[in-house]
Design an enzyme around this catalytic site. Structure first.
Site, mmCIF file in Angstrom:
data_model
loop_
_atom_site.group_PDB
_atom_site.id
_atom_site.type_symbol
_atom_site.label_atom_id
_atom_site.label_comp_id
_atom_site.label_asym_id
_atom_site.label_seq_id
_atom_site.Cartn_x
_atom_site.Cartn_y
_atom_site.Cartn_z
ATOM 1 N N LEU B 84 42.260 44.793 47.209
ATOM 2 C CA LEU B 84 43.611 44.324 47.542
ATOM 3 C C LEU B 84 44.003 43.112 46.703
ATOM 4 O O LEU B 84 43.143 42.463 46.105
ATOM 5 C CB LEU B 84 43.663 44.002 49.039
ATOM 6 C CG LEU B 84 43.447 45.243 49.941
ATOM 7 C CD1 LEU B 84 43.122 44.850 51.365
ATOM 8 C CD2 LEU B 84 44.661 46.164 49.898
ATOM 9 N N LYS B 190 32.209 35.541 40.303
ATOM 10 C CA LYS B 190 33.333 36.161 39.598
ATOM 11 C C LYS B 190 34.236 35.091 38.985
ATOM 12 O O LYS B 190 34.630 35.177 37.814
ATOM 13 C CB LYS B 190 34.149 37.020 40.573
ATOM 14 C CG LYS B 190 35.486 37.538 40.059
ATOM 15 C CD LYS B 190 35.342 38.745 39.160
ATOM 16 C CE LYS B 190 36.668 39.177 38.521
ATOM 17 N NZ LYS B 190 37.496 40.005 39.376
ATOM 18 N N LYS B 265 46.059 34.069 38.114
ATOM 19 C CA LYS B 265 45.648 34.103 39.523
ATOM 20 C C LYS B 265 44.180 33.688 39.668
ATOM 21 O O LYS B 265 43.828 32.833 40.480
ATOM 22 C CB LYS B 265 45.838 35.520 40.088
ATOM 23 C CG LYS B 265 45.306 35.697 41.515
ATOM 24 C CD LYS B 265 44.991 37.165 41.853
ATOM 25 C CE LYS B 265 43.972 37.261 42.972
ATOM 26 N NZ LYS B 265 43.368 38.590 43.115
#
Lengths: 316, 316, 316, 316
Positions: B84, B190, B265
């Site tokens: 998502l 990550k 982001k």
């Protein structure tokens, strides 16, 4: 600005040098880098005439003729190397009373292995032309380790015929030769590489430090980065976390290696060159200032990977 | 902060999955990444129950049961995947009326492949525990290309027994598994990788642009960088100069690939995570702002290597 | 995002408060700022009910009723002030068992003077509405000095009728009132101001330091800047060079004043707010990281003008 | 580095010039700034000998003798002004065939009002001394507006007796005189001021833009900043939001004023000077790159407050 038309295709050459040639070579500047290079040349049979402002340094090449002036070292040689701290020193070594220009013979070749401003390199090309000798700008990468091992990479700006002349000498003290373009192009290539190095090491240090703060095992994080999009020379072969890799400065209290003050010098040259060419370099500028701040914090003589510890606020 | 003691050793696993297991899998979020992953699972024999807020997206997995709510997709499955856009969406998808928490059975495993804040990941672990099901944070690297090819890398935070449960599913849609530590550690890893990526690409772009301005051949400069200390994933496999490499976004008008708005982001998440852990990230912060400025200049949907053109002032 | 339509015209009010009103006021959070504010209110005749998590702090207001919970402090008062360290604490103080929302009466007004995320401020507006009481976000500028002197400036987000209600209270502990717009607008204005402050002080410090390195007299340089385009609050009233101005932190070993950790907090909030609004803030991001690095170097509790010394590498 | 001992106390002088002196003055460089200055001198009775490389420019001073070379303009005058684009041009104007040094008489005074490198300024002092004439570095602030109005501020490096000689001339074309120290100190002071200007304007632009994105009224936000710690020359007298102030560039499509390319030049000089003095300037470096990027985006000739619009991604 360099003319695009003056850029030749990349010619990488890795073949071993076989002939031994005995004509004399001048070598000026016998510091950490130069002394290794001169010794490689001497061991492969070159007769050297050497000069350094520090008299003892000149004695570091067994069998070489120790000269009293750059002029003397440049006299009666086919090729004269310089490996000096900055562009002003190179220019002065050429132009001063008893300088190279006074001694060098017609059509002899000066090979400047110093890292200097591309504009100064271009001036040195012009000075050579005006004085009847030949010149290439020929900065190296590989550091003291590469110099000691004879595995340096040369990035050359100048005429291809001069590169051809230089080749047999260069391969006695190094491994890879790149002809990057016309006058100054070797310096530009060197700075282009080193600005990435400075930026990437800083990014890697930030990442490793953040991982550490979150309790990640630095070895695991390194393994992940090295198979991912974050991998680089800095993460793979020069990791800033102590103990990940043996024999890198981070595993030896950040001693040896590529000193903060030297990458700061290169980043300053890169910024200056970018400015002259109207190329914005925001990351280079940012990291340059970080290394400058580190110098003021007493870290100038540590390896540049110490930025990892600086971010953590570690005192040395 | 994650406990260092909760970090296990790195366990990379690359063996092929051989058994085919037929128990049902829920998959929520069938965008560019999720639809590829779900299709891999379906092709290898998984029976899927899928949900997406865009009804048509849910139809992208042949043979899957299209569900009307996350609750429905999470009902009667052993494992439910989420892929998502951000942490708030994941949380909402879990907690809302007709959310995952309403449907998931005791001891089933939720695998969240979204890239989100480490703190939100930790909250999701806690929510799972409080509600009697299991959870791992499992962001991926490899992008849309890796998702399509089934070669994704997974970075996992959570209990080793949950990683063991997840393995057989994950390897049907990807290749490498890293267990990075306890709750949230996958997200941290990550972000650690992606911040280096953002920084290094920018440095590489600055370098290539400066070289170009000086007339260096971009191919020669790339060759030099790639055998030197400036080499990285960005220079070797994703070079920002058009035409150096085939099939990378820079060679296709910077379309496709990893969009500016998405790396922005991730850099925002990285900065937030660094802030929470008191880790200074000056380069990350600087490059984050560059990508934000690029978004305002209309480049949000271009590949992030377009920073090379942005530095040149090119309009799109 | 705040609706432009909700922004009223600027209304600065400086008139002195004359009426003395005796209805009860709750005051929660009696730290460096809050204790001064509460004392001003008490001295002007307010009957206070106070609460602080540190029991002793609550005793710093002579004559006040010391409460055991926020709920108690919010019971039977027309107005309840909060002056707390961050948004999470404010939210928790409202929502927890024995929190404000449990005690505050219908149509009473909560005035939050804390500096917090604009989004959290908006949440607090919504919570208030849902629970039948009124709310304004009302961060202050002026620091501990301004709080002690009763000269604070208030930046308010919320309905004008609530500002009208608040006015008589606010002017007992401060001087200037700005109604900045709808919910959260006070916080945005505060962050907008403080990000300039952080950036400008850093630029001033760089300038003064460079001048010093060149042997310029810091007093002369300050005089020049203050009649030139470089002048600012930082150069004129808070000069970072020790001894230029009396009674500023730089003249007192950088003690007192606006701590590095607090401006770093505000810059973090500003960056987060900018991110949410898609406003690039490259200078804010850069200086934020500098202050973060300073915290890691042990300077978190020094006044933020110590960035001048940090640039010089001075150890404390 | 300048000797601290050579720095004199600040001596600001604002008294009006009353005597009219008629001895000849040379003026070289009649661009936007220089033509105004020369006209002020002429109007107050000075007999001018002028030179500009653009022949028409030299005609902009009614009554002046238009010269064919710098040498001619420097011959038979007591004082020669230069107002030129950069240090190399100044040096060339002095040293070339038919340059100033060929014409200037013994003990005459050269006043260089250009903004140049402090090191070049020091060279020019030495050249003057070697050639038997006097020299002060004397950059100005106030811009074209200040030059037109005769209200320039002068920052001077050099001997006090030369400042005394210059005073009567300087006050005919300007208002404030600062003697900053020995050779080069005027240039250092100018750069110190302008680096703050570049940084502060950028911070102000970020703040105003963020406020705007949140719907704050720019006028209200400006009012708040101007009574708070964020106030500066940039917010008070040169606000970057169009329409807040009349007659500033932001209110005139960012035309006129202090061009991006000129502040970028000054920031480049400041960075170079900081580098030479080992003074870290992270904010200066960051903002310098922003202005450089703006130049590449076609904004080089706009006023530097256009950074406000650049952050918003506005195209011109």
């Amino acid at each position: 600005m360099f003319q695009r038309t003056s850029v030749l295709l990349c010619r990488v050459e890795r073949f071993a040098q076989t002939r031994t040639i005995t004509n004399n070579v001048g070598f000026i500047g016998l510091g950490n880098m130069g002394s290794h290079m001169a010794n490689h040349l001497a061991k492969q049979g070159r007769k050297l005439k050497v000069f350094d402002v520090v008299a003892d340094a000149a004695k570091s090449v067994p069998g070489a003729i120790v000269c009293k002036t750059p002029q003397e070292a440049a006299t009666d040689v086919s090729v004269v190397f310089t490996m000096l701290p900055d562009g002003n020193v190179v220019k002065d070594t050429v132009l001063r009373n008893e300088g190279i220009a006074k001694g060098i013979k017609k059509d002899a070749l000066m090979i400047d292995c110093s890292t200097i401003e591309p504009t100064t390199a271009k001036e040195l090309h012009t000075i050579a032309k005006d004085n009847g000798y030949r010149f290439i700008d020929c900065p190296v990468s590989g550091g003291v380790t590469g110099a000691a091992a004879g595995t340096l990479t040369y990035m050359i700006g100048g005429d291809i015929k001069d590169v051809d002349t230089a080749r047999q000498y260069l391969l006695q003290a190094g491994k890879n030769i790149f002809h990057c373009g016309g006058p100054g192009a070797g310096q530009v290539a060197k700075l282009c590489n080193n600005l990435i190095l400075g930026v990437t090491m800083a990014g890697t240090a930030e990442s490793m430090n953040m991982g550490l703060k979150y309790g990640l095992d630095p070895k695991v994080l390194t393994d992940i980065i090295n198979v991912s999009t974050g991998r680089s020379w800095s993460s793979e072969t020069y990791n800033p976390h102590p103990g990940i890799l043996p024999n890198v400065p981070s595993s030896k209290n950040y001693d040896g290696g590529f000193m903060v003050k030297l990458i700061a010098k290169d980043l300053g040259l890169a910024e200056g060159a970018a400015l002259a060419a109207n190329a914005p370099v925001p990351m280079t500028a940012a990291v340059h200032q970080l290394y400058r701040a580190m110098m003021n914090h007493g870290l100038g003589d540590k390896d540049f990977s110490v930025i990892y510890q600086f971010l953590q606020g570690k005192k040395f």
